[in-house]
Design an enzyme around this catalytic site. Structure first.
Site, mmCIF file in Angstrom:
data_model
loop_
_atom_site.group_PDB
_atom_site.id
_atom_site.type_symbol
_atom_site.label_atom_id
_atom_site.label_comp_id
_atom_site.label_asym_id
_atom_site.label_seq_id
_atom_site.Cartn_x
_atom_site.Cartn_y
_atom_site.Cartn_z
ATOM 1 N N LYS A 41 0.858 -1.307 -0.077
ATOM 2 C CA LYS A 41 -0.133 0.067 0.148
ATOM 3 C C LYS A 41 1.031 1.173 -0.063
ATOM 4 C CE LYS A 41 -3.949 2.179 0.289
ATOM 5 N NZ LYS A 41 -3.599 2.960 -0.982
ATOM 6 N N GLN A 100 7.584 4.126 3.871
ATOM 7 C CA GLN A 100 6.210 3.601 3.882
ATOM 8 C C GLN A 100 6.025 2.386 4.813
ATOM 9 O OE1 GLN A 100 4.135 5.541 1.399
ATOM 10 N NE2 GLN A 100 2.396 5.019 2.817
ATOM 11 N N LYS A 156 5.362 1.574 -3.466
ATOM 12 C CA LYS A 156 5.355 2.874 -3.855
ATOM 13 C C LYS A 156 5.760 2.877 -5.430
ATOM 14 C CE LYS A 156 4.975 7.261 -2.628
ATOM 15 N NZ LYS A 156 4.315 7.888 -1.572
ATOM 16 N N GLY A 165 -2.622 8.241 -4.474
ATOM 17 C CA GLY A 165 -1.903 9.472 -5.081
ATOM 18 C C GLY A 165 -0.568 9.777 -4.273
ATOM 19 N N ASP A 166 0.085 10.835 -4.986
ATOM 20 C CA ASP A 166 1.295 11.275 -4.110
ATOM 21 C C ASP A 166 1.479 12.452 -5.155
ATOM 22 O OD1 ASP A 166 3.617 10.507 -2.075
ATOM 23 O OD2 ASP A 166 4.744 11.411 -3.866
ATOM 24 N N THR A 198 -4.507 13.663 4.932
ATOM 25 C CA THR A 198 -2.949 13.500 5.181
ATOM 26 C C THR A 198 -2.839 14.972 6.137
ATOM 27 O OG1 THR A 198 -2.784 12.499 3.214
ATOM 28 C CG2 THR A 198 -0.704 13.594 4.479
ATOM 29 N N ASN A 218 -1.938 18.656 -2.185
ATOM 30 C CA ASN A 218 -2.898 18.368 -1.382
ATOM 31 C C ASN A 218 -2.447 18.305 0.044
ATOM 32 O OD1 ASN A 218 -3.625 15.416 -0.112
ATOM 33 N ND2 ASN A 218 -5.350 16.066 -1.199
#
Ligand code: NDP
Ligand code: 2IT
Length: 449
Positions: A93, A114, A129, A168-169, A212, A243
């Site tokens: 994830k 992560q 990732k 997303g990132d 986040t 974001n």
């Protein structure tokens, strides 16, 4: 930090020799491994069964060609990748990043971080990732759509709702997730929660967009609470205007803080009256323009043509929410001289090791990314739960869960820091608390994985 343990030193030297160009990855493993010294003394089985050597090696790396056609009919080729780093405690994830700087070293650092972040959430998620060196900036919607479709045409073979669930990132927001989700569904004839951060009309979760940034502020609220303090009346600077930055700024304002500066990769804006976050949302989320535009509608605000300039602005709280290594030793020195009292990382690894050391030496409260920005992936996991159960959550339910998760993360990492002799060092606390669960799962599942 000095490393005394000879085994750790050897492991780091071997990685540097094997992949000398992966500087961000070396930085990330250096920070984690040197926090583990006191834990390894107490629990020798981690070294006996080579957990350190195993945890720094991704389980699988997929690298693929992504060819796509622009609006003029010209064909372009980008490189796509997905690093499936660790699945000891759950399916892979983690986000997808579209940015020209993307390479294997950056993906490995993000995938490695992560592992521990996902473990800290207390939820059953492993680490992955991925991304591409494609730059969505300046591309039309149809170009972004064709790129995303081509990217997913290959990625879909490697992912699945119980295998690997991207999100997303940087450079991957609702638009990109939508195009990728559409392609996955078309190719697989399967409507599942294989991506998170989806739009609300096709399985997305209320408050994932905010999670986040809000989570970071809930985490900082806990740090402040421990010092019998609050956001009320504090000056805050937030780097980035994507974001994470936008929703961190919004929640900081809601809790009584005054956000005076935000940035993008070109420069930063300063508004002594307090940044109007709705204007930033309009510029960035709707118009996809540069932060410079802010000054047009806010007379009296100032624009500086250098994104690092944000760290020269006097502030009580600094929240780096843009990208890795954006806050270096020089910036840290200036922040400290200007009286900054708390720094918390919204981006992944935004502070250099030298900057963190300076903050710690000067008693600036410091919240590390693995803990501070874990709210995004935690709430992605609730999106997976919503998709599996076909039962929708309300915004308030998600927000309450997020607050609970961030409070628990703070308590757990603080406890780990105290248990292992790292008082006032939440970096070490996060590394230890995140590591133990994954390492124990790896031991329990035998050495073949
Ligand atoms: P976005 O793409 O939405 O925003 C990124 C912001 O950072 C933009 O303002 C961008 O400016 C700026 N930026 C990007 N690269 C650079 C650079 N090299 N130098 C200066 N500024 C830069 O991404 P997110 O907000 O999603 O991500 C921000 C950070 O938070 C990343 O480190 C990401 O890994 C991390 N993160 C994200 C999570 C999420 O849920 N989205 C969860 C946890 C962490 P410009 O537009 O000019 O490029
Ligand atoms: O770095 C991160 O934690 C993210 N980009 C979010 C990952 C996710 O799966 O929600």
């Amino acid at each position: 930090m000095q490393i005394k343990n000879k085994n750790i030193k050897k492991i780091i030297e071997r990685v540097v020799k094997k992949d000398p160009l992966e500087k961000e990855f070396h930085q990330a493993i250096g920070e984690v491994l040197c926090s583990l010294e006191p834990l390894l003394e107490k629990c020798p089985e981690y070294e006996d069964f080579a957990v350190l050597e195993r945890i720094i090696e991704p389980e699988r790396t997929v690298i693929f060609r992504v060819s796509w056609m622009d609006d003029k009919g010209k064909v372009h080729v980008n490189r796509g990748m997905r690093i499936e780093f660790n699945s000891a405690i759950g399916p892979y994830k983690g986000g997808l990043r579209f940015h020209p700087s993307v390479n294997v070293g950056i993906m490995k650092f993000l995938g490695f971080e992560q592992i521990f972040k996902n473990s800290l959430t207390g939820l059953p998620i492993g680490s992955g990732k991925g991304g591409s060196d494609f730059d969505p900036k300046g591309k039309s919607d149809t170009e972004v759509m064709r790129f995303c479709q081509s990217f997913m045409t290959e990625l879909q073979r490697h992912i699945g709702p119980n295998t690997d669930i991207p999100a997303g990132d940087i450079g991957v927001g609702p638009r990109e997730i939508g195009y990728m989700y559409g392609q996955y569904r078309r190719l697989r004839n399967d409507f599942t929660g294989v991506l998170t951060g989806k739009g609300l009309s096709y399985g997305g979760l209320l408050a994932r967009k905010e999670a986040t940034g809000f989570g970071l502020i809930y985490f900082v609220r806990e740090i402040l609470k421990d010092k019998k303090d609050t956001f009320e009346g504090k000056t805050v600077t937030v780097s980035g205007s994507g974001n994470v930055a936008i929703y961190a700024a919004q929640k900081a304002i809601e809790l009584g803080g005054k956000v005076v500066a935000m940035s993008d990769s070109d420069g930063c804006v300063f508004d002594s009256k307090g940044i109007d976050i709705e204007t930033v949302k309009k510029i960035k989320e709707v118009e996809r323009k540069r932060i410079k535009e802010y000054t047009k509608s806010h007379l009296g605000s100032k624009y500086y043509e250098n994104c690092k300039g944000i760290w020269t602005i006097k502030t009580d709280i600094a929240l780096p929410c843009a990208t890795q290594n954006e806050l270096d030793e020089k910036a840290a020195k200036t922040l400290i001289e200007n009286g900054c009292r708390l720094v918390a990382e919204g981006a992944n690894m935004p502070c250099t090791p030298e900057a963190i050391e300076l903050f710690q030496k000067n008693s600036v409260l410091f919240g590390p990314a693995k803990a501070g920005n874990a709210g995004g992936v935690a709430i992605s996991t609730i999106e997976m739960a919503q998709n599996n159960s076909h039962y929708p959550w309300t915004f308030e339910e998600v927000d309450t869960k997020l607050q609970e998760i961030m409070t628990n993360i703070y308590k757990n990492i603080k406890k780990a820091s105290l248990d292992y002799g790292f008082e006032n060092n939440l970096v070490a606390g996060a590394n230890i608390a995140g590591f133990v669960k994954v390492a124990d799962a790896m031991l329990a599942q035998g050495v073949s994985h």
